[in-house]
Every structure is written in C-alpha cells, then in structure tokens.
Scaffold this active site. Structure first.
Site, PDB file in Angstrom:
ATOM      1  N   HIS A  52      23.467 -28.227   3.760  1.00  0.00           N
ATOM      2  CA  HIS A  52      22.354 -29.110   3.440  1.00  0.00           C
ATOM      3  C   HIS A  52      22.193 -29.328   1.937  1.00  0.00           C
ATOM      4  O   HIS A  52      21.937 -30.442   1.494  1.00  0.00           O
ATOM      5  CB  HIS A  52      21.071 -28.519   4.031  1.00  0.00           C
ATOM      6  CG  HIS A  52      19.872 -29.400   3.902  1.00  0.00           C
ATOM      7  ND1 HIS A  52      19.792 -30.647   4.488  1.00  0.00           N
ATOM      8  CD2 HIS A  52      18.690 -29.217   3.252  1.00  0.00           C
ATOM      9  CE1 HIS A  52      18.619 -31.190   4.210  1.00  0.00           C
ATOM     10  NE2 HIS A  52      17.935 -30.358   3.463  1.00  0.00           N
ATOM     11  N   PHE A  53      22.335 -28.274   1.163  1.00  0.00           N
ATOM     12  CA  PHE A  53      22.209 -28.376  -0.296  1.00  0.00           C
ATOM     13  C   PHE A  53      23.608 -28.425  -0.911  1.00  0.00           C
ATOM     14  O   PHE A  53      24.059 -27.478  -1.567  1.00  0.00           O
ATOM     15  CB  PHE A  53      21.381 -27.214  -0.854  1.00  0.00           C
ATOM     16  CG  PHE A  53      19.903 -27.382  -0.652  1.00  0.00           C
ATOM     17  CD1 PHE A  53      19.174 -28.281  -1.410  1.00  0.00           C
ATOM     18  CD2 PHE A  53      19.237 -26.647   0.320  1.00  0.00           C
ATOM     19  CE1 PHE A  53      17.808 -28.445  -1.228  1.00  0.00           C
ATOM     20  CE2 PHE A  53      17.872 -26.800   0.511  1.00  0.00           C
ATOM     21  CZ  PHE A  53      17.158 -27.697  -0.257  1.00  0.00           C
TER      22      PHE A  53
END
Length: 288
Positions: A265-266
């Site tokens: 996600h990051f």
C-alpha cells in the site's frame, strides 16, 4: 539535495501545515497523502523532484502537523477537506498544478480535478482509488460501519491501533524489501493517531468515506472528457486498494501509463527511487 521548507498558514481559522521545495516559477506538483499518514510520507520524494518542480505537500486537517480541531469544532468530511485544500492553493497563489494522489488524497484531489479541470496539468495515482473494482475485502467492515456505527465501531477502532498501522506498511512487501520500510513511518503515524481526540476524527472520516463513491461517476466522466495525462504507479500486492483499481483507470484513460510495482500500500517506502524516476520521465514529457 533540495532542502524542504516547513510552513503553516491559517485556513478557515485553522493552522494548515505544508512542506514546500523547489522554485515556485517551475511547474507545481501537489502531493496529497493518505490514511493514516501525513506529508511525512513524501519526505524522500520531495527532494528527488524539487530541482525541476515546485512541490507542495500539505497535511490534511486532523493529520500530521496541521490543526486538529475536535469533531464538535469541525465537520470532518472529504468535502470539507477538499475545501481546505482549495483554499490553501488559492492562498499560496497556485493556479495550475499536477496532483499526486494516494489513498485519502484521491477523493480530495479528484474532487478538485473534476470540479476545476482547467487547473490540473497531470495526475499521478499511487493506490489512489476511483473505481469500485479497487475495493478489497478490507473494506467490508468499514462499509458495514458506515451503515451501523454502533454495532461495528469496536471492530473498526482496531484499525486505529499499532498492529493495523504497521500492517499497512508491511503487508504485501516482498521479503527482500522489508528492510527498506522505516519503522519511523508507522511509529510516527501511530503517535498522531494516539493524540486525545484524534481517533474520533478518524471515525468520522471512516463514516464519511462511503460518500466518496457517489463522486466516482463524476471523476470517471472527467477522465473520459478531459483525458488528463495520467501515471499509475500502484503496489500490485496492495490489499487495501487492489490492483484491479489501477487497471480500471484504463477504461476511461486508455493512454494512461500503468506500472504495477512489486509493492504494498505504501509503495514509496520500498520503491521510492523507482516512482521518482517514473514521475520525472512522465512529467518531463507531458508538461514540456
């Protein structure tokens, strides 16, 4: 290396913090962070771009170093955060700009783009969802909470604790890249979440998130009508906004440049140099 300035400005009586670097006479790139982070997520990207671009990265109200009025003092909704962002840009005299959208930054940035398309020079989306295809099973409890806050609030509150925050950074990251994820990132995010009153703010935004879906048709109509130059750099293992959400952009933006990265996600934590290189190449062509 380009140094980053750390500034604040009063918007609607609230202090809004932003990071800024680069020459304001050069093309502007607005970086819009997601949950549960802040502009700190761009700490390495900003200096990588600021030699050629004017880079601005605000903290949304209730996040990072921006003011954190209580839920009784401010209506925490994505519409309200969009208004704050627009007023910040107008206060800074920024007329036209490219946007980098991630997570919560997407419904804010795409509201701006669809309402004021003449201001947008390009879009970079990194787990910045605009299609129903992007939603994964992660969202089931959040949408259940939106329909019945009392029943589901205990379960949703677990998403505001350290284990969940760390999971967002580490899940889907290849084993050989885990060492690149700084524990400072989730530790800082959790420190902000643990401030008295902040979790109530986050619950309001969790509840309001369903209203972003009502805006998707307008976002998609904007894409199809205006065809903004778009770069998609998305973690292929993201289990919050899945890779199908990245591919869906091509339905309305067939010329968009799609890059599915071996990331979660990051993605900036593990693929920062790769994303910076993609952005420099992309903006160098579409803004020339």
């Amino acid at each position: 290396m380009n140094q980053i300035s750390h500034r604040t400005v009063e918007i609607q009586g609230h202090s809004v913090f932003y990071r800024e670097a680069g020459d304001s006479n050069k093309p502007t790139l607005l970086l819009l962070h997601g949950f549960p982070s802040s502009s700190a997520m761009f700490r390495n990207l900003i200096p990588a771009l600021a030699d050629d671009y004017h880079v601005i990265a605000p903290d949304h109200l209730g996040f990072g170093q921006s003011a954190m009025p209580s839920v009784g003092e401010f209506d925490y909704s994505f519409d309200a955060l969009t208004t704050i962002t627009l007023e910040l840009l107008d206060t800074l005299g920024v007329d036209r700009f490219a946007i980098y959208i991630q997570d919560y930054g997407a419904p804010i940035g795409l509201r701006i783009a669809s309402r004021q398309p003449e201001r947008i020079t390009a879009i970079i989306t990194q787990s910045g969802n605009a299609y129903l295809e992007g939603f994964t099973p992660f969202w089931e409890v959040l949408f259940a909470h939106a329909n019945d806050r009392v029943t589901h609030e205990p379960q949703v509150r677990e998403l505001l604790e350290l284990d969940a925050t760390k999971w967002q950074y580490t899940h889907g990251v290849p084993a050989d890249r885990l060492a690149l994820v700084s524990p400072d990132a989730w530790t800082l995010d959790q420190a902000y979440l643990d401030r008295p009153g902040n979790k109530e703010i986050q619950l309001e935004l969790f509840f309001d998130y369903k209203n972003n879906l009502d805006g998707y048709p307008a976002f998609q109509k904007y894409f199809a009508q205006y065809r903004p130059p778009t770069l998609i750099a998305w973690g292929s293992h993201d289990e919050i906004f899945g890779a199908d959400g990245a591919r869906a952009y091509l339905r309305d933006l067939p010329d968009a440049e799609l890059h599915l990265l071996d990331a979660g996600h990051f993605a900036l934590e593990t693929h920062g140099p790769e994303i910076a290189a993609l952005i420099r190449d992309f903006l160098g062509r579409v803004l020339s």
